[in-house]
Every structure is written in C-alpha cells, then in structure tokens.
Write a protein that holds these residues in place. Structure first.
Motif, short mmCIF file in Angstrom:
data_model
loop_
_atom_site.label_atom_id
_atom_site.label_comp_id
_atom_site.label_asym_id
_atom_site.label_seq_id
_atom_site.Cartn_x
_atom_site.Cartn_y
_atom_site.Cartn_z
N GLN A 1 -57.99 -23.83 34.28
CA GLN A 1 -57.38 -22.65 34.94
C GLN A 1 -56.51 -22.98 35.94
O GLN A 1 -56.97 -23.56 36.84
N PRO B 1 -58.86 -19.59 26.58
CA PRO B 1 -59.06 -19.74 27.75
C PRO B 1 -60.71 -20.07 27.91
O PRO B 1 -61.06 -20.67 28.93
N ALA C 1 -62.27 -15.75 32.56
CA ALA C 1 -62.42 -16.44 31.16
C ALA C 1 -63.55 -16.40 30.56
O ALA C 1 -64.03 -16.18 29.53
N THR D 1 -64.64 -23.29 29.81
CA THR D 1 -63.43 -22.67 30.16
C THR D 1 -62.36 -23.67 30.13
O THR D 1 -62.83 -24.97 30.14
#
Length: 155
Positions: free
Chosen positions: A40, A27, A77, A37
């Motif tokens: 998402q 993640p 994350a 990250t």
C-alpha cells in the motif's frame, strides 16, 4: 461503526476508501484465516502527497507519517475483504519498504509509523513481526510502501 474505527476516530483518523491498484493485482486477498494486503502506497484522495527519496527530498518525519497513511490504506484493504475490522485477531507481519537516499539508514524508524499506528488502533492485536527494507525506488516514486498480513476470525 466498529470498535477499530471508533479507535481511529478517537485518534483523529478515518479509514480511507480502498486505494485503486496501479497494476494487475487486488488490494487484499483472504486465504483461510489470513488476509494478505498488496503493498500500500501513501495515497490520499487518489494521489501521492509527495514523492522522492527519504533522506533527500522527503524528511524522515514526513516519511514516518506517510508510513502511517500506508497502514491506514492497508486496514482499508483488509476491511474490503472481511467487512469488519473487529474481525482482526492479530497483525501477523508488516513489511515496510522505504525509498531511501544512498546514505539514509534510519529505515526502521520510518516504518515505525505503520507499526505504531497498528498498535495504537488494535492494541495487543497490533503487535507483529516486521521487516523494514531500504530500496532504490518504489512505484510512482513513492517514498514508502507497506504491506500487512493479518489473522481474522473464521468465517
């Protein structure tokens, strides 16, 4: 509770658990003072609340809210890597992808959901560079996907 999480609570929001990866990636990953990250999705409780193209099956307003969920998942994350969101010094970059109907051109307005959330929660540290990209399809037929890069205090 961190100051960032207190601010989320004031906004009526909570940091979700880190969304489980849907493929071979992590993640978030820290390198030096940066945390990157992965993209998402707007996963809530382990599933997407809606699927489809923005401007067809998904309204722009709903997509903007989904982008906010993506940003919350991105913050979760980041926290999973650094332990405390108060270590975030700056959101450096946001990249938002919108699965858009062929005639939908308001992609930046959708990604504003993520940008505005980051600004509301992090203040000046939430100010960032950004790309907003319309695409044909996203993983799991998600309407929106957001990734962020943040600079954090040195370990």
């Amino acid at each position: 509770m961190s100051k960032v999480e207190q601010k989320l609570a004031e906004l009526g929001l909570t940091l979700p658990p880190v969304a489980a990866p849907v493929a071979a990636y992590v993640p978030a990953l820290r390198t030096g003072d940066l945390v990157f990250t992965s993209g998402q999705l707007p996963v809530v409780g382990g599933k997407l609340p809606t699927t489809g193209k923005v401007g067809a099956e998904v309204s722009p307003e709903e997509a903007k809210e989904l982008a906010q969920i993506c940003a919350l998942n991105a913050l979760a994350a980041v926290k999973s890597v650094v332990g405390d969101l108060d270590l975030v010094e700056q959101v450096v970059k946001v990249v938002g992808f919108v699965a858009a109907a062929s005639d939908f051109i308001a992609v930046p307005a959708v990604v504003n959901g993520a940008s505005e959330l980051l600004g509301s929660v992090l203040g000046d540290a939430g100010t960032h560079a950004r790309s907003a990209v319309g695409v044909a399809v996203l993983p799991l037929d998600a309407p929106v996907e957001v990734e962020i890069v943040v600079r954090v205090k040195a370990a």
